[in-house]
Design an enzyme around this catalytic site. Structure first.
Site, mmCIF file in Angstrom:
data_model
loop_
_atom_site.group_PDB
_atom_site.id
_atom_site.type_symbol
_atom_site.label_atom_id
_atom_site.label_comp_id
_atom_site.label_asym_id
_atom_site.label_seq_id
_atom_site.Cartn_x
_atom_site.Cartn_y
_atom_site.Cartn_z
ATOM 1 N N ARG A 125 30.941 -12.741 -79.691
ATOM 2 C CA ARG A 125 30.049 -13.744 -80.295
ATOM 3 C C ARG A 125 30.426 -15.150 -79.857
ATOM 4 N NH1 ARG A 125 30.552 -13.539 -86.156
ATOM 5 N NH2 ARG A 125 32.594 -12.712 -85.668
ATOM 6 N N ASN A 128 27.432 -9.794 -85.764
ATOM 7 C CA ASN A 128 27.957 -8.430 -85.782
ATOM 8 C C ASN A 128 27.112 -7.588 -86.720
ATOM 9 O OD1 ASN A 128 30.102 -8.983 -84.078
ATOM 10 N ND2 ASN A 128 31.586 -9.228 -85.712
#
Length: 72
Positions: A15, A33
């Site tokens: 990320r 996520n």
């Protein structure tokens, strides 16, 4: 553009690196996520800029398998 990545994508900076690549290429959106171990993202920007982000993701995370278009 919506994308969903699977493989080794959680706990490895996926990320953070995606966000950095997006910032570097003037691409906006989000990345998160998921409970099933995948990562989802929405990228918004010019086609070539998004293509550079996708290339960067592929270069950084060889094990990541994504469901996203192959070109801008």
């Amino acid at each position: 553009m919506f994308l969903r990545s699977e493989g080794t994508v959680q706990g490895v900076g996926f990320r953070w690196i995606t966000q950095e690549l997006a910032n570097d290429n003037a691409v906006t959106g989000w990345v998160r996520n998921m409970d099933d171990g995948t990562v989802e993202a929405e990228l918004q920007g010019m086609g070539l800029a998004i293509a550079r982000v996708l290339t960067g993701i592929r270069d950084q995370f060889a094990d990541a398998r994504g469901r996203w278009p192959t070109g801008p």
